[in-house]
Design a protein around this motif. Structure first.
Motif, PDB file in Angstrom:
ATOM      1  N   UNK A   1      39.742  19.218  40.528  1.00 39.88           N
ATOM      2  CA  UNK A   1      39.495  17.867  39.988  1.00 39.88           C
ATOM      3  C   UNK A   1      38.561  18.001  40.114  1.00 39.88           C
ATOM      4  N   UNK A   2      37.889  17.268  38.809  1.00 46.83           N
ATOM      5  CA  UNK A   2      36.549  16.385  39.358  1.00 46.83           C
ATOM      6  C   UNK A   2      36.824  15.537  38.465  1.00 46.83           C
ATOM      7  N   UNK A   3      35.999  14.537  39.317  1.00 45.74           N
ATOM      8  CA  UNK A   3      36.171  12.707  39.109  1.00 45.74           C
ATOM      9  C   UNK A   3      34.583  12.387  38.091  1.00 45.74           C
ATOM     10  N   UNK A   4      34.390  12.412  37.367  1.00 47.09           N
ATOM     11  CA  UNK A   4      32.855  11.860  36.614  1.00 47.09           C
ATOM     12  C   UNK A   4      33.054  10.508  35.649  1.00 47.09           C
ATOM     13  N   UNK A   5      32.280  10.399  35.482  1.00 43.31           N
ATOM     14  CA  UNK A   5      32.158   8.685  35.047  1.00 43.31           C
ATOM     15  C   UNK A   5      32.818   9.266  33.524  1.00 43.31           C
ATOM     16  N   UNK A   6      33.827   8.096  32.713  1.00 41.07           N
ATOM     17  CA  UNK A   6      34.469   8.772  31.690  1.00 41.07           C
ATOM     18  C   UNK A   6      34.658   8.480  30.454  1.00 41.07           C
ATOM     19  N   UNK A   7      32.819   8.405  30.403  1.00 40.50           N
ATOM     20  CA  UNK A   7      32.499   8.943  28.836  1.00 40.50           C
ATOM     21  C   UNK A   7      32.147  10.485  28.805  1.00 40.50           C
ATOM     22  N   UNK A   8      32.116  10.714  29.786  1.00 38.93           N
ATOM     23  CA  UNK A   8      32.185  12.807  29.794  1.00 38.93           C
ATOM     24  C   UNK A   8      32.782  13.136  29.104  1.00 38.93           C
ATOM     25  N   UNK A   9      33.017  14.325  28.608  1.00 42.64           N
ATOM     26  CA  UNK A   9      33.115  15.415  28.444  1.00 42.64           C
ATOM     27  C   UNK A   9      33.575  16.526  29.080  1.00 42.64           C
ATOM     28  N   UNK A  10      34.109  17.573  29.510  1.00 43.28           N
ATOM     29  CA  UNK A  10      34.777  18.653  30.159  1.00 43.28           C
ATOM     30  C   UNK A  10      34.927  19.742  29.302  1.00 43.28           C
ATOM     31  N   UNK A  11      34.079  20.908  29.651  1.00 39.94           N
ATOM     32  CA  UNK A  11      34.756  22.130  29.389  1.00 39.94           C
ATOM     33  C   UNK A  11      34.712  23.222  30.407  1.00 39.94           C
ATOM     34  N   UNK A  12      35.758  23.670  30.678  1.00 43.59           N
ATOM     35  CA  UNK A  12      35.946  24.417  31.594  1.00 43.59           C
ATOM     36  C   UNK A  12      36.495  25.833  32.010  1.00 43.59           C
ATOM     37  N   UNK A  13      36.498  26.397  32.671  1.00 45.52           N
ATOM     38  CA  UNK A  13      37.591  27.480  33.442  1.00 45.52           C
ATOM     39  C   UNK A  13      38.719  26.835  33.136  1.00 45.52           C
ATOM     40  N   UNK A  14      39.876  27.634  32.602  1.00 45.57           N
ATOM     41  CA  UNK A  14      41.380  26.989  33.412  1.00 45.57           C
ATOM     42  C   UNK A  14      42.347  26.715  32.135  1.00 45.57           C
ATOM     43  N   UNK A  15      43.093  25.924  32.248  1.00 43.66           N
ATOM     44  CA  UNK A  15      44.111  24.700  31.514  1.00 43.66           C
ATOM     45  C   UNK A  15      43.883  23.499  32.127  1.00 43.66           C
ATOM     46  N   UNK A  16      43.656  22.911  30.841  1.00 40.65           N
ATOM     47  CA  UNK A  16      43.063  21.378  31.603  1.00 40.65           C
ATOM     48  C   UNK A  16      44.823  20.526  31.653  1.00 40.65           C
ATOM     49  N   UNK A  17      45.018  19.921  32.660  1.00 43.91           N
ATOM     50  CA  UNK A  17      46.689  19.404  32.856  1.00 43.91           C
ATOM     51  C   UNK A  17      47.013  18.151  32.700  1.00 43.91           C
ATOM     52  N   UNK A  18      45.447  17.451  32.438  1.00 44.54           N
ATOM     53  CA  UNK A  18      45.589  15.434  32.101  1.00 44.54           C
ATOM     54  C   UNK A  18      45.306  15.830  30.213  1.00 44.54           C
ATOM     55  N   UNK A  19      45.013  16.629  29.729  1.00 39.74           N
ATOM     56  CA  UNK A  19      44.975  16.293  28.607  1.00 39.74           C
ATOM     57  C   UNK A  19      44.832  14.321  27.949  1.00 39.74           C
ATOM     58  N   UNK A  20      45.537  13.770  28.094  1.00 43.18           N
ATOM     59  CA  UNK A  20      45.759  12.211  27.789  1.00 43.18           C
ATOM     60  C   UNK A  20      45.235  11.367  28.296  1.00 43.18           C
ATOM     61  N   UNK A  21      44.692  11.589  29.544  1.00 43.35           N
ATOM     62  CA  UNK A  21      44.219  10.882  30.335  1.00 43.35           C
ATOM     63  C   UNK A  21      42.486  11.024  30.623  1.00 43.35           C
ATOM     64  N   UNK A  22      41.568  12.013  29.892  1.00 44.80           N
ATOM     65  CA  UNK A  22      40.601  11.730  28.895  1.00 44.80           C
ATOM     66  C   UNK A  22      39.826  11.958  28.064  1.00 44.80           C
ATOM     67  N   UNK A  23      39.260  11.746  28.042  1.00 42.13           N
ATOM     68  CA  UNK A  23      38.144  11.775  26.654  1.00 42.13           C
ATOM     69  C   UNK A  23      38.129  13.416  25.924  1.00 42.13           C
ATOM     70  N   UNK A  24      38.365  13.668  24.219  1.00 41.22           N
ATOM     71  CA  UNK A  24      38.052  14.780  24.027  1.00 41.22           C
ATOM     72  C   UNK A  24      39.523  15.693  23.594  1.00 41.22           C
ATOM     73  N   UNK A  25      40.231  16.124  24.192  1.00 44.84           N
ATOM     74  CA  UNK A  25      41.220  16.931  24.002  1.00 44.84           C
ATOM     75  C   UNK A  25      42.372  16.097  23.373  1.00 44.84           C
ATOM     76  N   UNK A  26      42.426  15.183  23.050  1.00 40.16           N
ATOM     77  CA  UNK A  26      44.004  14.431  22.573  1.00 40.16           C
ATOM     78  C   UNK A  26      43.671  13.343  21.725  1.00 40.16           C
ATOM     79  N   UNK A  27      43.467  13.291  20.343  1.00 39.18           N
ATOM     80  CA  UNK A  27      43.592  12.188  19.406  1.00 39.18           C
ATOM     81  C   UNK A  27      43.728  11.082  20.041  1.00 39.18           C
TER      82      UNK A  27
END
Length: 620
Positions: A218-244
């Motif tokens: 679990x990563x907590x950082x400024x809401x304007x940031x977009x993250x690319x990472x290992x693994x599968x994102x579990x909450x794409x609807x709650x963060x920026x960039x993965x779900x329109x």
């Protein structure tokens, strides 16, 4: 011939029995981490619950963690290595001399307290009991309150704080391309323990080995940031960039990113407010993400093309080297070049298209050689980088250049680089530990190029079809384990029925070279000579006065077997004659032909790594 068949059968039977090491075991880890990032100070607070399973046959009194960020401090071993190696990495040094008389200074040496990297451990318990620990460079030594018995799982709870270094070496902040956070080797990582003991290599900029396990991060950082990472994102609807349609959920201006990954041995991520995310899916079902900075129209076009080719790459490798076993692969712009991690890579992204595709193919190929097989990159660097480069080159020629099956060596450029190394006086054995080469030149040429030569030349010895079968059989036997080079050798012996001890020993552990010549052709008699101290089997193509051709195959006595007929176009319609084997103790070999030769060629497929080719052909 009957004796040879019996010996081949016995070798095959022995190889089947021992293709996997008897009593093999490996440790297991399960990480659960919660990270709170302050992007303004480039620091973060971390909490970890780590389940560590001891599958060895002995109790453990101590365990060890790697603290890689600690290398980015003045006076570290990495700092001194940069200051004293003859050809230091230019990304990490400054030339304070002249072009004619260079003198390199480590950039780490000039970092201020606000610029260095560090990982400070606040607390560490095992099963709720306090441990005793001390930091020694990039290694955390932990004395346990009680031993972890064989077969037992212990839970470690750790809290720590870290500062992300300004100097980029894979990890770091504010890369030259403008990426804010490149987070690799960023967490305290459990060291690897296996049949060879603990692997406690100080971080001096080379590579790694670690146990397989699961990650819940679990990563907590400024809401304007977009993250690319290992693994599968579990909450794409709650963060920026993965779900329109995402509705960003934030608290105190921060968004929470939740990733999970199974059966990997390293976890990486990068973050920037300007990142864009794109994705596609391979025919085999792998979702390929690209996370990058859209600097301009050309950059965006290049990344789009590279993404589609990356999807094709996973299908290509699945067929040739075994199925990619994870659901996603993420290609993230960051770092200072290219480096592989579990189901992800960080690469520099402002490249022309050929370079971009090449680096993506290389790092994605590491999903097999190194990540899927957990190869010890500090010990068998050529097995890691060389085989990866081999996979990369085959895929690049097939997918990017759209070239078909080649009659001659597809990795000939690696051979040429190896020849320069072998003749430079700087070559060191490939069995040398990766950190200890005298020059970066010798390391890179041995690991990336001579490693490719070993793989391709193995096909020359056992036959290309047997080499292809070996890669797939090796995948079947050793995926999600930690094989050694000897394990690959044993699989190749099993598949081919050929003894390979001599080849792997001499080509890996020595700097001996191969050098054959056609000494003379006298009417119907051809004399070959071995001018070197590394014997090999020989393919000799002879063209006769009447236009017919004949391929003479001379096995090496030590092989205890023969290479099968190979399906190369250059051999189509060519008669193949198998001769008596050649002893490595005998410097010359004479054969008789039934017709008069007009042209004789040693190794027309160019897979024999002969350092002097001018005497490999004869024309009447």
């Amino acid at each position: 011939m009957k004796t040879k068949l019996l010996l081949s059968f016995l070798l095959l039977f022995h190889s089947i029995l021992f293709a996997q090491r008897a009593g093999y075991w490996q440790q297991a880890v399960d990480y659960k981490m919660d990270i709170d990032v302050d992007e303004t100070s480039y620091q973060y607070q971390g909490k970890m619950a780590l389940k560590y399973t001891n599958n060895s046959n002995q109790a453990l009194k101590k365990v060890y963690f790697h603290l890689y960020f600690n290398a980015f401090q003045p006076g570290s071993m990495m700092d001194y290595r940069l200051a004293n190696i003859a050809d230091p990495d230019s990304r990490m040094t400054t030339n304070i001399g002249t072009a004619a008389n260079p003198k390199f200074q480590s950039r780490i040496a000039t970092l201020t307290p606000e610029q260095i990297g560090y990982q400070h451990i606040h607390s560490l318990t095992m099963n709720g009991q306090p441990t005793s620990f001390q930091v020694d460079g990039t290694i955390l030594e932990v004395t346990l309150p009680t031993e972890i018995q064989s077969g037992e799982t212990a839970t470690f709870d750790m809290s720590w704080e870290a500062q992300i270094p300004e100097q980029i070496r894979r990890s770091g902040r504010n890369s030259k391309e403008g990426v804010a956070l490149s987070m690799t080797q960023w967490y305290p990582k459990m060291a690897h323990f296996d049949e060879f003991g603990w692997h406690l290599d100080e971080y001096v900029a080379r590579e790694f080995i670690a146990p397989f396990g699961n990650f819940d991060v679990t990563l907590n950082l400024h809401k304007d940031y977009v993250v690319g990472s290992s693994g599968v994102l579990q909450n794409p609807s709650e963060v920026k960039g993965y779900d329109k349609k995402a509705k960003i959920i934030s608290a105190n201006g921060k968004a929470t990113w939740h990733f999970k990954a199974e059966n990997i041995h390293d976890f990486a991520w990068a973050a920037d407010p300007k990142f864009v995310v794109d994705s596609t899916k391979s025919k085999g079902g792998v979702t390929v993400y690209t996370v990058y900075l859209p600097a301009n129209k050309q950059v965006k076009e290049n990344w789009k093309i590279a993404q589609e080719l990356a999807a094709e790459f996973f299908d290509f490798c699945t067929e040739r080297f075994g199925p990619y076993p994870w659901p996603t692969y993420t290609i993230v712009q960051g770092g200072d070049g290219g480096m592989e991690y579990g189901t992800a890579t960080l690469i520099t992204g402002n490249r022309e298209i050929k370079s971009l595709v090449g680096v993506i193919f290389h790092e994605a190929a590491h999903s097999w050689y190194q990540h899927l097989f957990g190869i010890n990159e500090t010990v068998d660097e050529w097995f890691d980088e060389g085989f990866t480069s081999y996979v990369e080159e085959l895929a690049f020629q097939s997918l990017f250049e759209k070239r078909g099956q080649l009659d001659t060596n597809p990795v000939i450029n690696a051979y040429r680089s190896y020849y320069k190394l072998a003749l430079s006086g700087k070559e060191e054995p490939m069995s040398l530990l990766a950190d200890y080469y005298n020059t970066n030149y010798a390391y890179s040429q041995a690991a990336y190029n001579k490693g490719q030569v070993l793989a391709q030349q193995l096909g020359y010895i056992i036959g290309q079809q047997n080499l292809d079968k070996t890669f797939l059989k090796f995948y079947e036997l050793w995926k999600f384990k930690h094989p050694t080079a000897n394990d690959f050798k044993r699989v190749a012996e099993e598949v081919s029925g050929i003894n390979l001890k001599w080849y792997f020993n001499l080509f890996i552990n020595t700097t001996r070279t191969i050098d054959y010549a056609i000494e003379k052709v006298d009417d119907n008699e051809i004399t070959l000579v071995n001018k070197s101290n590394l014997a090999m089997p020989i393919d000799l193509l002879v063209e006769y006065e009447d236009g017919s051709t004949e391929l003479f195959y001379i096995p090496l006595r030590e092989m205890r077997g023969e290479k099968p007929v190979e399906s190369f176009a250059i051999y189509d319609g060519v008669q193949r004659t198998v001769l008596e084997d050649w002893f490595w103790t005998k410097p010359s070999y004479t054969l008789q032909t039934n017709k008069r030769p007009v042209k004789v060629q040693l190794d027309p497929s160019l897979r024999l790594a002969d350092i002097e080719s001018e005497d490999n052909s004869w024309v009447k």
